[in-house]
Motif scaffolding. Structure first.
Motif, PDB file in Angstrom:
ATOM      1  N   GLY A   1     -48.208 -17.000  21.222  1.00 38.18           N
ATOM      2  CA  GLY A   1     -47.386 -16.699  22.388  1.00 38.18           C
ATOM      3  C   GLY A   1     -46.012 -17.338  22.313  1.00 38.18           C
ATOM      4  O   GLY A   1     -45.025 -16.791  22.774  1.00 38.18           O
ATOM      5  N   ALA A   2     -45.924 -18.543  21.735  1.00 42.68           N
ATOM      6  CA  ALA A   2     -44.628 -19.192  21.610  1.00 42.68           C
ATOM      7  C   ALA A   2     -43.987 -18.744  20.313  1.00 42.68           C
ATOM      8  O   ALA A   2     -44.562 -18.866  19.239  1.00 42.68           O
TER       9      ALA A   2
ATOM     10  N   SER B   1     -40.713 -19.013  17.769  1.00 44.89           N
ATOM     11  CA  SER B   1     -39.503 -19.709  17.379  1.00 44.89           C
ATOM     12  C   SER B   1     -38.530 -18.713  16.774  1.00 44.89           C
ATOM     13  O   SER B   1     -38.901 -17.932  15.894  1.00 44.89           O
TER      14      SER B   1
ATOM     15  N   THR C   1     -43.802 -10.468  16.818  1.00 39.46           N
ATOM     16  CA  THR C   1     -44.875 -11.235  17.431  1.00 39.46           C
ATOM     17  C   THR C   1     -45.528 -10.363  18.473  1.00 39.46           C
ATOM     18  O   THR C   1     -44.863  -9.870  19.377  1.00 39.46           O
TER      19      THR C   1
ATOM     20  N   LYS D   1     -49.217  -9.346  20.967  1.00 40.00           N
ATOM     21  CA  LYS D   1     -50.444  -9.777  21.630  1.00 40.00           C
ATOM     22  C   LYS D   1     -51.316  -8.554  21.746  1.00 40.00           C
ATOM     23  O   LYS D   1     -51.017  -7.649  22.490  1.00 40.00           O
TER      24      LYS D   1
ATOM     25  N   ALA E   1     -40.981 -12.852  29.273  1.00 35.08           N
ATOM     26  CA  ALA E   1     -40.769 -13.819  28.203  1.00 35.08           C
ATOM     27  C   ALA E   1     -39.938 -14.982  28.728  1.00 35.08           C
ATOM     28  O   ALA E   1     -38.891 -14.777  29.370  1.00 35.08           O
TER      29      ALA E   1
ATOM     30  N   GLU F   1     -37.590 -18.018  27.802  1.00 37.11           N
ATOM     31  CA  GLU F   1     -36.725 -18.462  26.700  1.00 37.11           C
ATOM     32  C   GLU F   1     -36.439 -19.955  26.856  1.00 37.11           C
ATOM     33  O   GLU F   1     -35.989 -20.409  27.905  1.00 37.11           O
TER      34      GLU F   1
ATOM     35  N   GLU G   1     -36.749 -20.535  21.507  1.00 34.13           N
ATOM     36  CA  GLU G   1     -38.157 -20.201  21.405  1.00 34.13           C
ATOM     37  C   GLU G   1     -38.545 -19.356  22.614  1.00 34.13           C
ATOM     38  O   GLU G   1     -37.968 -19.510  23.699  1.00 34.13           O
TER      39      GLU G   1
ATOM     40  N   ARG H   1     -41.836 -17.746  24.921  1.00 38.90           N
ATOM     41  CA  ARG H   1     -43.238 -17.781  25.303  1.00 38.90           C
ATOM     42  C   ARG H   1     -43.530 -16.534  26.125  1.00 38.90           C
ATOM     43  O   ARG H   1     -42.923 -16.306  27.165  1.00 38.90           O
TER      44      ARG H   1
ATOM     45  N   ASP I   1     -46.639 -21.121  33.611  1.00 37.59           N
ATOM     46  CA  ASP I   1     -46.479 -21.809  32.329  1.00 37.59           C
ATOM     47  C   ASP I   1     -46.245 -23.308  32.490  1.00 37.59           C
ATOM     48  O   ASP I   1     -46.695 -24.086  31.657  1.00 37.59           O
TER      49      ASP I   1
END
Length: 280
Positions: free
Chosen positions: A28-29, A31, A44, A46, A66, A68, A90, A92, A133
């Motif tokens: 989920g995270a 970079s 990336t 899911k 997302a 940032e 990054e 998430r 989060d």
């Protein structure tokens, strides 16, 4: 010694001295930093449908948000769309679609002391991605625990015999209010909480079944008695009618006799008529 000779002694050719940047993590995270040409098509996801990124941009899907982070700090929340990649950032990814949580059955004492097993289902979604989060490491687990405590407190005030009726619907409403209050600060929105099963002990279930069977049998016997009384009343009325009208009795006898029967009738004048064929 020349570099070429050193490379030959070490077993490494000139073409092997290039270093490749590691592939982006599939979590989920995400970079996002300086990328090489090999990262141009990296993404990336899911479940195969998550946030996609390439060398120049990232794409957030409609069912995602997302977060940032730049140098470890939250900089912005990305809504669905396409964005340019930022250095030292990054991301998430938070899935905001509805999810189903199963509250496992637990033994709870009711108001009358009977141990009952109660299970429920909870439909929830992420309402505030930042709170979801940042506030807790596992916010869904906190809501789960709050619903379990609410089940114990609510069932303790209800008799076991009432849990299968109106009290069951009221219990679902009370659990929804508790879960909504618990999830509000965690960024979780609650759609509904429904009581799935209420299981009584085996002895109680047997006793309830026996009482129900006895009740049904009593109703059946009462209906049979009513039908028999009505039949007797009808027969009494018919007997009185035949007693008042003898000719009607003789006519009824002729009607009820089988085909081909011979009946000897005594007429009022004393004459006898024999060998009368019915339906002849």
């Amino acid at each position: 010694m020349p570099c070429g000779d050193a490379g030959q002694h070490d077993g490494v050719g000139p073409a092997s001295t290039r270093r490749r940047r590691p592939a982006l993590p599939q979590v989920g995270a995400v970079s996002v930093g300086p990328a090489t040409r090999d990262d141009r098509d990296a993404s990336t996801t899911k479940g195969g449908r998550g946030m996609k990124q390439n060398l120049f941009s990232i794409t957030v899907n409609a069912h995602e948000r997302a977060l940032e982070f730049t140098d470890g700090r939250l900089s912005r929340v990305l809504e669905p769309g396409r964005y340019r990649r930022v250095r030292r950032a990054e991301f998430r990814v938070i899935d905001i679609r509805d999810q189903l949580m199963i509250i496992s059955p637990q033994d709870v004492p009711a108001a009358d002391g009977v141990q009952v097993k109660v299970s429920a289902t909870l439909r929830w979604h992420v309402d505030d991605p930042v709170a979801f989060d940042q506030v807790a490491a596992d916010p869904a687990q906190l809501v789960y625990a709050a619903v379990q405590v609410a089940i114990r407190e609510s069932v303790a005030a209800i008799a076991s015999t009432d849990l299968a009726g109106v009290a069951r619907r009221d219990l679902g409403s009370a659990l929804t209010e508790t879960a909504t209050a618990a999830g509000r600060e965690l960024g979780i929105g609650i759609r509904t909480v429904q009581v799935k099963d209420v299981l009584l002990p085996g002895e109680i279930r047997s006793a309830v079944l026996e009482a129900l069977v006895a009740q049904r049998q009593g109703v059946a016997k009462l209906e049979a008695a009513r039908a028999e009384t009505a039949a007797l009343r009808s027969m009494a009325n018919a007997a009185k009618l035949l007693d008042d009208h003898p000719a009607l009795a003789q006519l009824r006898l002729l009607q009820s006799a089988p085909y081909g029967t011979k009946i000897v009738m005594q007429l009022p004048g004393g004459d006898r008529v024999t060998d009368v064929a019915v339906n002849d």
